[in-house]
Enzyme design. Structure first.
Site, short mmCIF file in Angstrom:
data_model
loop_
_atom_site.label_atom_id
_atom_site.label_comp_id
_atom_site.label_asym_id
_atom_site.label_seq_id
_atom_site.Cartn_x
_atom_site.Cartn_y
_atom_site.Cartn_z
N ALA A 1 63.77 56.32 27.08
CA ALA A 1 62.46 55.73 27.31
C ALA A 1 62.60 54.75 28.47
O ALA A 1 63.70 54.24 28.72
CB ALA A 1 61.99 55.02 26.05
N GLY B 1 65.62 58.29 24.11
CA GLY B 1 64.50 59.23 24.04
C GLY B 1 64.81 60.57 24.69
O GLY B 1 64.21 61.58 24.35
N GLU C 1 66.57 62.48 22.13
CA GLU C 1 65.60 62.78 21.06
C GLU C 1 64.71 63.96 21.44
O GLU C 1 64.42 64.83 20.62
CB GLU C 1 64.76 61.54 20.77
CG GLU C 1 65.59 60.46 20.08
CD GLU C 1 64.84 59.15 19.93
OE1 GLU C 1 64.46 58.57 20.96
OE2 GLU C 1 64.63 58.71 18.78
N GLU D 1 70.03 52.86 21.84
CA GLU D 1 68.97 51.90 21.53
C GLU D 1 69.50 50.61 20.91
O GLU D 1 68.97 49.53 21.14
CB GLU D 1 67.93 52.54 20.58
CG GLU D 1 67.04 53.58 21.22
CD GLU D 1 67.63 54.99 21.15
OE1 GLU D 1 68.85 55.14 20.89
OE2 GLU D 1 66.87 55.95 21.38
N1 DAK Z 1 64.57 53.09 31.94
C1 DAK Z 1 64.24 52.58 33.15
N2 DAK Z 1 65.03 52.66 34.24
C2 DAK Z 1 66.22 53.27 34.11
C3 DAK Z 1 66.64 53.83 32.88
C4 DAK Z 1 65.76 53.71 31.76
N3 DAK Z 1 66.05 54.24 30.55
N4 DAK Z 1 67.87 54.37 33.05
C5 DAK Z 1 68.18 54.17 34.34
N5 DAK Z 1 67.20 53.52 34.99
C6 DAK Z 1 67.15 53.13 36.38
C7 DAK Z 1 68.09 51.97 36.67
O1 DAK Z 1 67.47 50.74 36.36
C8 DAK Z 1 68.31 52.15 38.17
O2 DAK Z 1 67.19 51.62 38.85
P1 DAK Z 1 67.38 50.74 40.22
O3 DAK Z 1 68.29 49.63 39.84
O4 DAK Z 1 68.01 51.73 41.19
O5 DAK Z 1 65.99 50.34 40.57
C9 DAK Z 1 68.32 53.65 38.35
O6 DAK Z 1 67.66 54.18 37.20
C10 DAK Z 1 69.71 54.25 38.42
O7 DAK Z 1 70.41 53.80 37.27
P2 DAK Z 1 71.84 53.06 37.37
O8 DAK Z 1 72.00 52.35 38.68
O9 DAK Z 1 71.99 52.26 36.14
O10 DAK Z 1 72.82 54.33 37.36
P3 DAK Z 1 74.33 54.35 36.84
O11 DAK Z 1 74.86 55.67 37.28
O12 DAK Z 1 75.08 53.12 37.22
O13 DAK Z 1 74.22 54.36 35.26
C11 DAK Z 1 73.27 55.06 33.11
C12 DAK Z 1 73.60 55.45 34.57
C13 DAK Z 1 72.47 56.21 32.50
C14 DAK Z 1 74.59 54.89 32.33
C15 DAK Z 1 72.48 53.73 33.12
O14 DAK Z 1 71.38 53.89 34.02
C16 DAK Z 1 71.94 53.37 31.78
O15 DAK Z 1 72.67 52.88 30.93
N6 DAK Z 1 70.62 53.55 31.63
C17 DAK Z 1 69.94 53.15 30.41
C18 DAK Z 1 70.23 54.13 29.33
C19 DAK Z 1 69.57 53.75 28.05
O16 DAK Z 1 69.90 52.69 27.45
N7 DAK Z 1 68.68 54.62 27.61
C20 DAK Z 1 68.06 54.44 26.33
C21 DAK Z 1 66.79 53.77 26.57
S1 DAK Z 1 66.17 53.23 25.04
C22 DAK Z 1 60.54 52.76 20.86
C23 DAK Z 1 60.38 54.11 21.05
C24 DAK Z 1 61.34 54.81 21.71
C25 DAK Z 1 62.46 54.14 22.18
C26 DAK Z 1 62.57 52.78 21.97
C27 DAK Z 1 61.64 52.10 21.31
N8 DAK Z 1 59.55 51.92 20.21
C28 DAK Z 1 58.35 52.63 19.88
C29 DAK Z 1 59.72 50.57 20.18
C30 DAK Z 1 63.45 54.78 22.91
C31 DAK Z 1 64.35 53.97 23.50
C32 DAK Z 1 65.22 54.47 24.49
O17 DAK Z 1 65.24 55.60 24.91
#
Ligand code: DAK
Length: 260
Positions: A66, A111, A114, A134
């Protein structure tokens, strides 16, 4: 119809849906979820389309979760509302009535994993990484991750992934049954296409009933599942495709199914 964050391509009986926000690793914001809902609704009602491939743009990510920027502003009310909305879009995919293959071309996190688990089959690039991070953000999976992951890989492994927040490589995902196949990155789409075309050539009703029997059968007891299977088997026996399939075998020719 033109979308901002999703690309839809249709070729004969197979459609490819590509989440297209490569600058943020295809993260799912509300607009992207709404566009996916529109696209899958269209595909559900398109009788020409018999199989769908879902993938991400670029070579780095399937979907990195997400959109964290967007969810950072959520409070309890809109968090629950977003979770319900996301779950409804994933339910649309899961109940499409035709197979959806996730071609996991890179990161499938949160997400992203998921949505891949709401698909019927998962093929991954050898470079892909998957996880439910998450917990690192102070939340839990909100699009069905706690439920579908445990059903796919068992309670113990699901608990480890959800509590550690660790991402696992494609080979490990294959070992625990999270994905069906792993391929070199450059072969992933060809392999997904070949499998989609293979299924698209079958009788559409039998495919739909088979998916329903496996999926819905798992929700209840064995006796209920067997009862459902018998009912759906009976429905297959009333189709023209069953007449065609059995006749083709006896006449030593390929069947020409009509999805009737
Ligand atoms: N959201 C927004 N931006 C993201 C992103 C994300 N999930 N993942 C990556 N980006 C963006 C980064 O901020 C970066 O943007 P800039 O800095 O260039 O502006 C760009 O994509 C490239 O990412 P990185 O520079 O970080 O790239 P790396 O190769 O260094 O790292 C990575 C890749 C995938 C390991 C890293 O980007 C990362 O850890 N990303 C986040 C992964 C993550 O935690 N995903 C889970 C998100 S939580 C809910 C309902 C659903 C959900 C939650 C709550 N409620 C109803 C409350 C679901 C939650 C999730 O999915």
């Amino acid at each position: 119809m033109e979308f901002e964050n999703v690309i839809l391509e249709k070729t004969d009986a197979v459609a490819i849906v590509r989440v297209n926000r490569p600058k943020v690793l295809n993260a799912l914001n509300r607009k992207t979820m709404e566009e996916l809902e529109c696209v899958f609704f269209e595909l559900k009602n398109d009788a020409q389309i018999k199989a769908v491939i879902l993938t991400g743009s670029g070579d780095k990510a399937f979907i990195a979760g997400a959109d964290i920027k967007e969810i950072s502003g959520y409070q309890a009310g809109n968090g629950t509302q977003f979770a319900h909305y996301g779950q409804s879009v994933l339910a649309l995919i899961e109940n499409l009535g035709k197979p959806v293959l996730a071609a996991i071309n890179g990161y499938a996190l949160g997400g992203g994993l998921e949505i891949a688990m709401a698909c019927h089959l998962r093929l991954a690039s050898a470079r892909a990484k998957m996880g439910q991070p998450e917990i690192n953000l102070g939340v839990i999976p909100g699009f069905g991750g706690t439920q579908r992951l445990a059903r796919l890989v068992g309670e113990g492994r699901a608990m480890e992934l959800v509590l550690s927040g660790d991402a696992i490589p494609a080979a490990e995902a294959l070992r625990i049954g999270l994905v069906n196949q792993v391929h070199p990155p450059e072969e992933l789409m060809d392999k997904a296409w070949a499998l989609a075309e293979k299924i698209a050539a079958k009788g559409g009703l039998a495919v739909r009933y088979a998916m329903e029997a496996v999926h819905h059968g798992l929700q209840g007891s064995l006796a209920e599942g067997l009862n459902l299977e018998a009912k759906l088997f009976g429905l297959c026996c009333a189709t023209e495709d069953k007449t065609e399939g059995t006749s083709a075998f006896l006449e030593k020719r390929n069947p020409a199914f009509k999805d009737r």
